[in-house]
Design a protein around this motif. Sequence first.
Motif, PDB file in Angstrom:
ATOM      1  N   GLY A  53       0.804  -1.207   0.000  1.00 37.32           N
ATOM      2  CA  GLY A  53       0.000   0.000   0.000  1.00 37.32           C
ATOM      3  C   GLY A  53       0.841   1.262   0.000  1.00 37.32           C
ATOM      4  O   GLY A  53       0.711   2.121  -0.887  1.00 37.32           O
ATOM      5  N   MET A 105      -4.263   3.928   3.790  1.00 35.62           N
ATOM      6  CA  MET A 105      -4.523   2.491   3.789  1.00 35.62           C
ATOM      7  C   MET A 105      -5.010   2.025   5.157  1.00 35.62           C
ATOM      8  O   MET A 105      -5.904   1.177   5.272  1.00 35.62           O
ATOM      9  CB  MET A 105      -3.258   1.720   3.406  1.00 35.62           C
ATOM     10  N   TYR A 129     -12.377   0.758  -1.868  1.00 37.38           N
ATOM     11  CA  TYR A 129     -11.694  -0.525  -1.998  1.00 37.38           C
ATOM     12  C   TYR A 129     -12.081  -1.207  -3.311  1.00 37.38           C
ATOM     13  O   TYR A 129     -13.210  -1.099  -3.791  1.00 37.38           O
ATOM     14  CB  TYR A 129     -12.045  -1.447  -0.825  1.00 37.38           C
ATOM     15  N   SER A 139      -3.993  -1.489  -1.731  1.00 35.89           N
ATOM     16  CA  SER A 139      -4.381  -1.419  -0.329  1.00 35.89           C
ATOM     17  C   SER A 139      -3.295  -2.115   0.495  1.00 35.89           C
ATOM     18  O   SER A 139      -2.361  -2.702  -0.045  1.00 35.89           O
ATOM     19  CB  SER A 139      -5.730  -2.107  -0.095  1.00 35.89           C
ATOM     20  N   LEU A 176      -6.741   0.316  -3.804  1.00 37.96           N
ATOM     21  CA  LEU A 176      -7.385   1.442  -3.130  1.00 37.96           C
ATOM     22  C   LEU A 176      -7.319   2.684  -4.018  1.00 37.96           C
ATOM     23  O   LEU A 176      -6.471   3.565  -3.816  1.00 37.96           O
ATOM     24  CB  LEU A 176      -6.692   1.711  -1.789  1.00 37.96           C
TER      25      LEU A 176
END
Length: 497
Positions: A174, A243, A270, A287, A293
């Motif tokens: 992430g 995140m 998400y 993510s 993400l």
Amino acid sequence: MSLVAGIDAGTQSLKVVVYDPATRTLVATASMPLELTSGEDGRREQQPADWVAAMQTCFSRIDPALRARIVALAVSGQQHGFVPVDADGQVLAPAKLWCDTSTTAECTQIMDAVGGATGAIALAGNPILAGYTASKLPWTKTHRPEAYARLATILLPHDYLNFVLTGQRFCEWGDASGTGWLDVRTRTWSKDLLRATDADRDLADCLPPIAAPDALFDIDPAMAAQLGLPATAKVAVGGGDNMMAAIGTGCVEEGRLAMSLGTSGTLFAYSDTPVVDPAGAWAAFCSSTGGWLPLICTMNCTVATEQVAKAFGFSTREGDAHLHATPPGADGLAMLPFLNGERTPDLPLGKGVLAGLDPTNFSPAHLYRAAMEGATYSLKYGFDAFVRAGMAFDRIVLTGGGSNSAAWRQLVADVFGLPVDVPVQSEGAAFGAALQALWAIGRAGGDTASIADIARTHVAVDPALSARPDPDRTRAYATAYTRFLRYLDAVTPLQRG
């Protein structure tokens, strides 16, 4: 009896929360302010030693009996920062932060080497934007050559705190995707972008290994003693603050949309698959839970309202009264709140603009409302890109300091035309880090619960803080937002020149 802890190293402060998963309550919180060094060239820096000192102070303020029960912890950190470390683990220079815009020329330099923004997106899923880690390397090579020559490891802020806690150098998907070098589609480093950043050096040698989302590391015994933690405590991988806020708001399943109103503003959703925009309308991040993400980031959120409050000598705690004293649209006053330059819209050299001033709206209350509206409209600008891409959402989960304002919660509901919910745990990033630690320690013990299962169990919303859109105000804000976009179109050529 076991507890988990989350550490959030933000721009303005470092926070620690201790969570009891059995009772589903925070049993301790502590925070320490952090200083920011600014320069007229757009430089925004902090001393990593200050993060460590703040972390130590926060733990010292927590009851030793609670600290003794902590079995796992994780770190959330401000994204994109650059902590240069030598072979012995010594920090070589101040950390350049996400809000540092002094490296704008270096962004262009890197992208020109790979065919512009389009080439960067093809290679890694993202353009190299102002504030991203990649551009900080050539800047350091030019302005701090001695530090660059001794550079052994490139660490992000959260990576550095993990290094302090464990003595090990590692990163995770992430936060790594915010460097600009990680191909988010394959979760591997782009050799072409690394070469474009420095053709004379193999920067891959300076990148730490990437750990799995549920990985656990032993805490360094000396650091455990300093913090008053058990020597058996484990450190989860943690991640970037966005995140971790995704975990802390339950945004770990498709269809969820979260918004963070902090120094910067973020809007993220998400996805189980990579979500890359060919034009780079949003950040196509990974993510910290094994998915992706897509994220909109604005560089000026609460900083805008705080600046207005400071200029007129009142506290932001009084801000809601100013909102109630003025109508939607601030009687025609509009603010483009680009005080730190801006990422969404992409105006790294942008400056703040006030437009529509007249004798009726030239007041502290109107200016405060214009700042809050402008910060919200910048997020709406990014949200519109999500919608154009076919994403659909039925509500917004709100976190960050701005979510403490009832007026701002209602403003978001009205501007976006969506219901707004606020989690019971207001420190979304720190709480998300604690939940990631809970998930990782559970998996190590044989628990098969997914991170979504953990979020469904532990992330609750406070009904008293929910807001629902009012149709009349939604229409009024739509008119004001259109005016904001017209001003934005007018000044964009000036701010890019």
